[in-house]
Design a protein around this motif. Structure first.
Motif, PDB file in Angstrom:
ATOM      1  N   VAL A   2      -8.840 -34.867 -15.166  1.00  0.00           N
ATOM      2  CA  VAL A   2      -9.531 -33.469 -15.274  1.00  0.00           C
ATOM      3  C   VAL A   2      -8.743 -32.413 -14.343  1.00  0.00           C
ATOM      4  CG1 VAL A   2     -11.393 -32.285 -14.394  1.00  0.00           C
ATOM      5  CG2 VAL A   2     -11.654 -34.336 -15.862  1.00  0.00           C
ATOM      6  N   LEU A   3      -8.441 -32.953 -13.103  1.00  0.00           N
ATOM      7  CA  LEU A   3      -7.742 -32.123 -12.387  1.00  0.00           C
ATOM      8  C   LEU A   3      -6.303 -31.628 -12.582  1.00  0.00           C
ATOM      9  CD1 LEU A   3      -8.782 -33.867  -8.791  1.00  0.00           C
ATOM     10  CD2 LEU A   3      -9.826 -31.773  -9.762  1.00  0.00           C
ATOM     11  N   ALA A   4      -5.638 -32.716 -13.342  1.00  0.00           N
ATOM     12  CA  ALA A   4      -4.011 -32.285 -13.511  1.00  0.00           C
ATOM     13  C   ALA A   4      -4.108 -31.465 -14.732  1.00  0.00           C
ATOM     14  CB  ALA A   4      -3.585 -33.869 -14.093  1.00  0.00           C
ATOM     15  N   LYS A   5      -5.023 -31.705 -15.824  1.00  0.00           N
ATOM     16  CA  LYS A   5      -5.186 -30.955 -17.025  1.00  0.00           C
ATOM     17  C   LYS A   5      -5.487 -29.360 -16.444  1.00  0.00           C
ATOM     18  CE  LYS A   5      -4.465 -31.292 -20.875  1.00  0.00           C
ATOM     19  NZ  LYS A   5      -3.424 -31.008 -21.598  1.00  0.00           N
TER      20      LYS A   5
ATOM     21  N   SER B 242      -4.880 -40.430  -7.666  1.00  0.00           N
ATOM     22  CA  SER B 242      -3.822 -40.900  -8.666  1.00  0.00           C
ATOM     23  C   SER B 242      -2.633 -39.630  -9.035  1.00  0.00           C
ATOM     24  CB  SER B 242      -4.525 -40.793 -10.257  1.00  0.00           C
ATOM     25  OG  SER B 242      -5.514 -41.824 -10.245  1.00  0.00           O
ATOM     26  N   ALA B 243      -1.815 -40.002  -9.922  1.00  0.00           N
ATOM     27  CA  ALA B 243      -0.478 -39.397 -10.298  1.00  0.00           C
ATOM     28  C   ALA B 243      -0.814 -38.297 -11.085  1.00  0.00           C
ATOM     29  CB  ALA B 243       0.856 -40.166 -10.535  1.00  0.00           C
ATOM     30  N   TYR B 244      -0.320 -37.082 -10.886  1.00  0.00           N
ATOM     31  CA  TYR B 244      -0.117 -36.006 -11.752  1.00  0.00           C
ATOM     32  C   TYR B 244       0.208 -36.539 -13.438  1.00  0.00           C
ATOM     33  CZ  TYR B 244       0.888 -31.556 -13.922  1.00  0.00           C
ATOM     34  OH  TYR B 244       1.003 -30.279 -14.785  1.00  0.00           O
TER      35      TYR B 244
ATOM     36  N   ALA C 273       5.511 -31.053 -16.589  1.00  0.00           N
ATOM     37  CA  ALA C 273       5.871 -31.696 -15.163  1.00  0.00           C
ATOM     38  C   ALA C 273       6.337 -30.425 -14.209  1.00  0.00           C
ATOM     39  CB  ALA C 273       7.218 -32.631 -15.397  1.00  0.00           C
ATOM     40  N   ASP C 274       6.727 -29.360 -14.672  1.00  0.00           N
ATOM     41  CA  ASP C 274       7.211 -28.275 -13.720  1.00  0.00           C
ATOM     42  C   ASP C 274       5.770 -27.669 -13.293  1.00  0.00           C
ATOM     43  OD1 ASP C 274       9.793 -28.734 -14.361  1.00  0.00           O
ATOM     44  OD2 ASP C 274      10.065 -27.145 -15.481  1.00  0.00           O
ATOM     45  N   ARG C 275       4.845 -27.813 -13.600  1.00  0.00           N
ATOM     46  CA  ARG C 275       3.434 -27.214 -13.278  1.00  0.00           C
ATOM     47  C   ARG C 275       2.734 -28.004 -11.995  1.00  0.00           C
ATOM     48  NH1 ARG C 275       1.290 -25.583 -19.248  1.00  0.00           N
ATOM     49  NH2 ARG C 275       2.611 -23.846 -19.760  1.00  0.00           N
ATOM     50  N   ALA C 276       3.158 -29.145 -11.888  1.00  0.00           N
ATOM     51  CA  ALA C 276       2.704 -29.992 -10.870  1.00  0.00           C
ATOM     52  C   ALA C 276       2.767 -29.345  -9.283  1.00  0.00           C
ATOM     53  CB  ALA C 276       3.271 -31.343 -10.813  1.00  0.00           C
ATOM     54  N   ASN C 277       2.246 -29.468  -8.574  1.00  0.00           N
ATOM     55  CA  ASN C 277       2.058 -29.080  -7.415  1.00  0.00           C
ATOM     56  C   ASN C 277       2.310 -29.984  -6.062  1.00  0.00           C
ATOM     57  OD1 ASN C 277      -0.379 -30.160  -6.940  1.00  0.00           O
ATOM     58  ND2 ASN C 277      -1.449 -28.277  -6.571  1.00  0.00           N
TER      59      ASN C 277
ATOM     60  N   PRO D  28      -4.323 -29.976  -2.766  1.00  0.00           N
ATOM     61  CA  PRO D  28      -5.197 -28.849  -2.846  1.00  0.00           C
ATOM     62  C   PRO D  28      -4.484 -27.599  -2.519  1.00  0.00           C
ATOM     63  CG  PRO D  28      -5.118 -30.144  -0.855  1.00  0.00           C
ATOM     64  CD  PRO D  28      -3.969 -30.952  -1.614  1.00  0.00           C
ATOM     65  N   ASP D  29      -5.069 -26.423  -2.858  1.00  0.00           N
ATOM     66  CA  ASP D  29      -4.611 -25.127  -2.223  1.00  0.00           C
ATOM     67  C   ASP D  29      -4.964 -24.908  -0.956  1.00  0.00           C
ATOM     68  OD1 ASP D  29      -3.545 -24.126  -4.845  1.00  0.00           O
ATOM     69  OD2 ASP D  29      -5.657 -24.421  -5.658  1.00  0.00           O
TER      70      ASP D  29
END
Length: 503
Positions: free
Chosen positions: A389-392, A408-410, A443-447, A453-454
């Protein structure tokens, strides 16, 4: 993680204690048989062999451990000896568990909850007979070893709930379930010797403290800390600030609350009810509390996402498994299982199988869609389907993430279906995931490796002493100041202020 969830998981995640069976001696021949059986099953079934740790390195580790099995050893020593092979996978879904007879009604646990503050460890909840050990007591050593050293060793001994080299999941679980981990790794005793410092005191004291059975542990928690136990049901909604139109949605699991609910209808009904309430209350800022959410059914994570994703979406890009996993999904007594497998899976061109429907599309809800600002409270124990949920959401450019990195991993994880094997002599159990699940994300949208966390929020000593929900307090402060990391895509314009530095 709330005290309620901690009580539920106490005794469930890993092996928990010691019975008279710890006296069992395992011969070198039995040990080598068990160890080679484990390696063979991992090679055949696990889709992530070599993913996080290169295969040559794993082979070298296996050979070293195998060659070390030259003398008889007791059960717990053997358990610890084979653990490095399992942990080298760095897969939070692969669990090394004690044999069923290892736990008993007389198993005893360290009678504290321990929480860290700036590198030091404090008692947050004391269920021992010694009531002088107040909240905020600094716990220095247990049986002659520093709590810091014990915590580090337990983090390395069990990687459940944490993928790759991510530390937050291991750090979270090994402290939230410190009593479990300690009993599983070192064995249990009737009592422990501790050294400690009372609040506002520099004197180091020493005491012998009795350990408790699980029933006594729970009973004392209920009696002493009844008002601090979180009884919120899954998918409950609570309006917490009428001025900013803010509500909190508690998502503690992606499993249905009903034991017999194969289609997860009960989960979906509760979810619909929750978002109808959110709409009727005119909520403009929604805090989704996913702290301690260890996952569950991926389909349910998709159903949750339907309430805020702006466009049709898929959860998984790919679901793959090894050839040998087919036999684990086909039941001999069910003549239709082979046909069902053929309908669901196809050859992936690499000697294994891929799910035909992994790219199922889900459509956003229209009438009850949430179009305000999303804030996610998360920690290292936000794992598996919770990370999906967090990754999507991150991939869609939505949400403000508060707390600490999830477990977990992105990119995805190894999960979906599981096979629990039992080693023939020691009877140790190992749960092996059968699928590699790859999130449908860019992949490029991963932080980060996982979802970061922001705003990273950590516990202060004052938070500990007041039992303050410090992540929620910080999130509410962001909302009141109008701070949003990602106001959303294709949603109505939202007034935002620049992102400020984390706490």
């Amino acid at each position: 993680m709330t005290i309620c969830r901690t009580l539920f998981f106490l005794g469930l995640l890993i092996g928990l204690g010691r019975s008279i069976t710890t006296a069992q001696k395992i011969t070198p021949e039995q040990a080598r048989t068990d160890f080679s059986y484990l390696k063979r099953k991992l090679d055949l079934l696990h889709p992530g062999m070599g993913y996080y740790t290169p295969k040559p390195q794993m082979e070298q580790l296996y050979d070293s451990l195998y060659n070390g099995l030259t003398a008889s050893m007791d059960y717990l020593t053997f358990f610890r000896h084979i653990s490095p092979l399992v942990t080298s996978l760095k897969d939070g879904h692969t669990n090394l568990n004690h044999k069923k007879s290892f736990i008993g009604k007389n198993t005893r646990f360290i009678p504290f909850y321990i929480r860290p503050v700036e590198g030091q460890y404090y008692i947050s909840h004391n269920v021992s007979a010694d009531t002088s050990l107040h909240r905020g007591t600094e716990l220095l050593t247990i049986n002659g070893r520093t709590v810091s050293a014990l915590h580090t060793e337990l983090m390395e001994a069990d990687r459940s709930g944490s993928d790759g080299d991510n530390l937050t999941g291991r750090r979270q679980w090994s402290l939230v379930q410190f009593a479990d981990y300690y009993a599983a790794w070192y064995g249990w005793a009737d009592s422990i010797t501790i050294t400690y410092r009372q609040p506002a005191d520099t004197l180091i004291r020493r005491a012998r403290v009795g350990c408790l059975t699980l029933n006594n542990f729970r009973a004392n928690m209920q009696r002493r800390y009844r008002n601090e136990i979180d009884y919120r049901p899954n998918l409950s909604v609570r309006v917490i600030d009428t001025l900013t139109h803010t509500a909190i949605l508690r998502v503690s699991t992606f499993m249905s609350h009903k034991k017999k609910d194969p289609f997860q209808w009960a989960f979906n009904r509760r979810l619909k009810r929750a978002f109808r309430e959110i709409r009727n209350e005119n909520v403009q800022n929604l805090i989704v509390d996913m702290q301690g959410n260890g996952g569950g059914v991926v389909l349910n994570s998709a159903h949750l996402l339907q309430y805020w994703m702006p466009k049709p979406f898929t959860i998984m890009e790919q679901e793959e498994m090894k050839k040998a996993a087919r036999n684990e999904l086909i039941s001999r007594w069910n003549p239709f299982s082979a046909l069902n497998f053929s309908l669901q899976y196809k050859s992936n061109g690499k000697g294994g199988f891929a799910n035909r429907s992994s790219r199922r599309r889900f459509h956003p809800r229209n009438r009850t869609a949430f179009k305000g600002n999303l804030y996610f409270m998360m920690n290292g124990a936000s794992f598996s389907a919770a990370t999906s949920v967090l990754a999507k959401t991150l991939d869609a450019g939505l949400g403000t993430f508060v707390g600490e990195a999830c477990g977990s991993a992105y990119w995805g994880d190894f999960a979906g279906h599981f096979k629990t094997i039992t080693l023939p002599n020691s009877r140790i159990q190992v749960r092996i995931p059968l699928k590699k699940l790859t999130h449908a994300v860019v992949a490029d949208r991963a932080n980060g490796f996982t979802v970061e966390p922001d705003f990273t929020v950590t516990r202060s000593y004052d938070d500990l002493m007041t039992n303050r929900d410090y992540v929620l307090e910080y999130t509410l402060r962001l909302i009141r100041e109008g701070i949003v990391a990602r106001p959303g895509i294709n949603w109505p314009a939202t007034k935002t202020r620049p992102l400020q530095a984390s706490r």
